[in-house]
Design an enzyme around this catalytic site. Structure first.
Site, PDB file in Angstrom:
ATOM      1  N   GLU A 135      39.389  39.086  49.664  1.00  0.00           N
ATOM      2  CA  GLU A 135      39.188  38.159  48.561  1.00  0.00           C
ATOM      3  C   GLU A 135      39.000  36.709  49.000  1.00  0.00           C
ATOM      4  O   GLU A 135      39.066  35.785  48.173  1.00  0.00           O
ATOM      5  CB  GLU A 135      40.354  38.256  47.550  1.00  0.00           C
ATOM      6  CG  GLU A 135      40.476  39.658  46.955  1.00  0.00           C
ATOM      7  CD  GLU A 135      41.710  39.837  46.093  1.00  0.00           C
ATOM      8  OE1 GLU A 135      42.658  39.044  46.242  1.00  0.00           O
ATOM      9  OE2 GLU A 135      41.729  40.772  45.297  1.00  0.00           O
ATOM     10  N   GLU A 187      38.033  46.679  44.261  1.00  0.00           N
ATOM     11  CA  GLU A 187      39.398  47.013  43.851  1.00  0.00           C
ATOM     12  C   GLU A 187      39.437  47.275  42.354  1.00  0.00           C
ATOM     13  O   GLU A 187      39.279  46.348  41.561  1.00  0.00           O
ATOM     14  CB  GLU A 187      40.380  45.880  44.187  1.00  0.00           C
ATOM     15  CG  GLU A 187      40.587  45.629  45.663  1.00  0.00           C
ATOM     16  CD  GLU A 187      41.638  44.547  45.928  1.00  0.00           C
ATOM     17  OE1 GLU A 187      42.383  44.205  44.983  1.00  0.00           O
ATOM     18  OE2 GLU A 187      41.692  44.052  47.059  1.00  0.00           O
TER      19      GLU A 187
END
Length: 884
Positions: free
Chosen positions: A484, A550
């Protein structure tokens, strides 16, 4: 308690079971002793002398950590059970000296003569160390960094008697981080080049020693003057290939570093043999230098290609690379295993995301996020094999290794090579610790955290070393800068533009896990999710990120799973405190092990208020199965239209947590695994819960012709209504709509709910897809399930090979559906489950007059006469079946 301890002992014992097969290399994996620095006054030169007494020292596990040795010596309780982890002192409170330890190993190795050399290799220490051998210091330069292998030439340090002592003092990370409840605690653990979850996360409690120790393998290697290092195999498979039939040629490009450790120039040949051909090159190496040698390319006719799981086989080639000095002496050899395949990516303009192809064929990615095999780094080849096999059995084709952990051990990639799981590998950055968000739990501000880790050169050196360690594995498909978030710019740029192109150059590099270059974010948010339990319709009708890295849901185990780590007094249905925000459980053990929250309970209640924890856990499996089947079906229904792939957060737990797992820490699968397995079939029939549309998805490279689709509704008494039975075709790699059955479903399910049976039969009338839904009534309640009559299921189990059974389940025509049956292999005497075991199907239902066969596999060394099959079901009386 005995059962739980037995499982722990098996896990610990399996760590030291692996031996290197090459005759010139052996592992130092037993006979170690250890002592804390606080009890030892002597220095390393004295401790590493054979005259120094080790009588008061305690046994140590290497590979292992301080905590794994303390656990083996019964100095601490099992930190994965109950609240035991709170009984272990945390390094943040004790100071680093408490977990700073000496590790000592006596071993036999004769001092070599002539040009022969002996090398000592550490495949991983955490976090820094000093090394001594026979009274002399080995490492002249500092040795630090969790992800850095080091090899030392110890030829001149070996004892003339052949008796040697190795002493290593291992220091913990610095800083160790405050485990204050944040993601990665206060974040400062990320100032090290190490894993971040050890200070705690939303799926794990802190690891008290931060995994300090010699956590990976230590081995001795013998060579002559020239040592082969870090060979590289690149395979080239041009064009668009099929997974079977005669193949056009492919190429091997092979190179290696050669280290001349002697004081003389060495002349020789670097070579390998392949299919009767010798590929070689003459080499001249100056004294005390390292040269990179590239051998002539080899063209292979009619190659056996390596494919991801579900698309073809995974054949591996093995070659032996040798350096022969002066045509006579083999100074060193390395065995190399590789698969012939080529991976490419391209931008899909329709989905606005990357699309992955293998051997010229596009692959719809169905993946799972992986943290680490064991939170305390108790790795074994056997456990890796079992975990990766579970992912293959879920019909997944990719595993993403999350950036707060590590580059996995070679044994993990070997399992992925074997089972066909592509690997998406993050480097050691996370948005949580490294400053992506404002976070009041963090000690330092975002600008400071953005510069983590402190030693950027160490990060780059470690990244280069890890790339060399795993780059030959065909399963390794892509590199990622971080979770991320990108690494700092002075890490990212050389990693992307120099290190990876030089050391690999064959794989896709994405700068961070949810980058727009991978999956364009047109809907806002962080580019991940949704997380947590969802209404099944969400996965079908609400568009999310086109290559979602995700997205995930729930996953607690059944009753037998829960009792492995929850004390008896806490084995109660979880209840939430009234009026408390955020929601807190009344039971601190459930909170400690990260139970996911109120949403789970709300999805369980339509099945009826749980009578007790066993009933609660069974109903949780219904939710688990439905969630993950619905998730993967929803994504698959929009293949190449909305999505090029999806990666579930997450598919395994390295700790005894109650969220995001298809099997528990002890390798016991729950219904998530089988719901996902069903929904992820290569050829799959399914029903859209929004509009009742029956669809088929074909993930394969070939169109499927002359299929028969069979659609039936079944009421709670077992009466069937055939909706349609029709022939059909479906193109390769596509999804196709057929008909809506919403009207028929609503009519039958209105009062009590109903069952929906969808099947595909091939032209030989073999069932190739079998999907079974249970549907609520018009108010969303499963009243019919709560009132179901009992079904006396007939079960037979027979041995068909060592470690392999066939279980047949038959349901008489006079019965209702025998619903949601769980099979388990158990010890006949204790009735405890045998783990791990692999089932071709589970949590399955059998219609009236129907039959199901399940193939069961386990360790073939187990004696099947001492085992039995246990059957548990929704409306079936529990029974134990003897194996024929």
């Amino acid at each position: 308690m005995k059962k739980r301890l037995g499982i722990i002992v098996l896990i610990i014992l399996s760590i030291a079971s692996f031996k290197l097969t090459a005759q010139n290399r052996y592992e130092l994996n037993s006979g170690w002793v250890c002592a804390p620095i606080t009890s030892i006054k002597e220095t390393g030169d004295a401790i590493s002398s054979l005259s120094y007494s080790l009588k008061a020292w305690k046994p140590a596990l290497v590979p292992g950590t301080v905590l794994t040795s303390m656990l083996a010596n019964k100095e601490i309780p099992d930190p994965f059970y109950g609240m035991n982890n709170n009984l272990i002192p945390d390094i943040y409170q004790t100071g680093r000296d408490y977990y700073t330890y000496w590790f000592v190993k006596d071993f036999k190795e004769e001092a070599p003569t002539g040009s022969r050399q002996v090398w000592l290799t550490f495949r991983g220490i955490n976090y820094s160390c000093d090394i001594y051998l026979n009274g002399k210091k080995v490492n002249v330069e500092p040795y630090k960094g969790m992800f850095l292998r080091k090899t030392f030439n110890i030829t001149s340090l070996l004892s003339s008697t052949g008796n040697n002592r190795l002493a290593v003092i291992v220091y913990p990370p610095d800083p160790v981080g405050n485990p204050n409840g944040g993601q990665g605690g206060d974040g400062t653990i990320a100032r090290n080049v190490s894993h971040q979850y050890v200070a705690g996360w939303d799926w794990i409690q802190p690891i008290r020693d931060r995994n300090t120790g010699i956590w990976d393998k230590v081995f001795i290697e013998r060579t002559a003057a020239v040592n082969i290092k870090d060979p590289l195999v690149v395979t080239v498979v041009p064009g668009k290939r099929k997974s079977s039939g005669i193949q056009a040629p492919a190429q091997i490009k092979l190179s290696a570093d050669l280290q001349n450790a002697s004081n003389k120039t060495v002349q020789g040949v670097l070579k390998y043999n392949f299919d009767g051909k010798t590929i070689s090159k003459q080499v001249l190496i100056k004294p005390n230098t390292v040269v990179t040698v590239r051998l002539p390319d080899l063209t292979i006719t009619n190659p056996r290609l390596w494919w991801p799981a579900g698309y073809g086989d995974q054949p591996l080639y093995n070659i032996k690379l040798e350096f022969v000095e002066n045509g006579a002496v083999v100074t060193d050899s390395e065995s190399i295993s590789f698969g012939l395949r080529e991976i490419k990516t391209e931008w899909n303009e329709r989905t606005r995301s990357k699309q992955i192809s293998v051997n010229g064929q596009k692959i719809f990615i169905k993946g799972g996020n992986w943290i680490i095999s064991d939170a305390m780094l108790r790795f074994s080849k056997e456990r890796y094999d079992a975990e990766v096999r579970f992912h293959r059995d879920m019909n997944l084709n990719l595993i993403r290794i999350w950036g707060g952990a590590l580059v996995e051990r070679p044994e993990f990639y070997e399992a992925c090579d074997k089972y066909g799981l592509l690997v998406f590998q993050d480097f050691w950055i996370s948005g949580d610790c490294n400053g992506r968000w404002l976070d009041p739990m963090k000690l330092e501000d975002q600008w400071s955290r953005r510069k983590y880790p402190e030693d950027h050169n160490l990060f780059l050196e470690s990244a280069a070393d890890m790339i060399k360690m795993v780059r030959n594995h065909p399963s390794l498909a892509m590199w990622c800068g971080g979770n991320e978030m990108t690494p700092p710019e002075d890490i990212l740029v050389p990693l992307r533009d120099s290190i990876l192109p030089t050391l690999d150059g064959t794989r896709w590099f994405v700068e961070y896990s949810n980058a727009d270059e991978m999956s364009y974010n047109s809907i806002g948010g962080n580019g991940d999710g949704p997380y947590g339990i969802q209404n099944i319709k969400t996965f079908w009708e609400e568009r999310t990120y086109p290559f979602n890295s995700e997205v995930g849901s729930v996953g607690i185990g059944d009753y037998e799973s829960l009792e492995r780590f929850i004390p008896k007094e806490n084995m109660k249905v979880p209840v939430f405190k009234s009026g408390v925000k955020p929601e807190e459980l009344t039971d601190s053990v459930w909170t400690y092990h990260k139970y996911t929250g109120v949403g789970y309970n709300q999805f369980i209640e339509p099945y009826g208020k749980p009578k007790d924890l066993r009933d609660f856990a069974l109903k949780a499996q219904l939710v688990n199965y439905d969630q993950y089947r619905g998730l993967i079906e929803g994504f698959s229904s929009h293949i190449w239209d909305w999505y090029t792939g999806v990666i579930i957060w997450k598919t395994q737990n390295p700790w005894t947590a109650m969220r995001g797992q298809m099997y528990d820490y002890y390798l016991d699968p729950n219904a998530c695994l089988y719901g996902l397995r069903s929904g992820s079939e290569a050829l799959h029939i399914m029903c859209n819960p929004v509009d009742g549309m029956v669809m088929v998805v074909n993930n394969g490279f070939e169109a499927q012709r002359n299929l028969m689709l069979e659609v039936k509704l079944i009421d709670m008494e077992g009466k069937e209504k055939l909706i349609t039975q029709v022939f059909s075709n479906i193109d390769a790699s596509s999804a196709k709509k057929y008909l809506s059955i919403k009207k028929e479903v609503d009519e039958m399910a209105k009062a009590k709910g109903a069952f929906l049976s969808l099947r595909i039969l091939d032209e030989h009338q073999k069932v190739v897809s079998d999907n079974f839904y249970w549907l609520p009534n018009e108010s969303g309640q499963y009243t019919g399930l709560q009132e179901m009559k009992a079904a006396d299921l007939q079960v037979n189990a027979k041995k068909i090979a060592p470690g392999k059974l066939e279980v047949t389940l038959q349901n008489p025509t006079t019965n209702p559906v025998a619903f949601f049956n769980r099979l388990s292999v158990v010890d006949k005497e204790s009735s405890n489950r045998i783990l791990p075991v692999f089932y071709s199907d589970n949590y399955l239902s059998v219609t009236p007059g129907g039959e199901k066969k399940v193939v069961v596999e386990f360790d073939p060394k187990l004696n099947s006469t001492e085992l039995a099959i246990k059957l548990q079901g929704w409306n079936v009386t529990e029974k134990v079946i003897t194996i024929d």
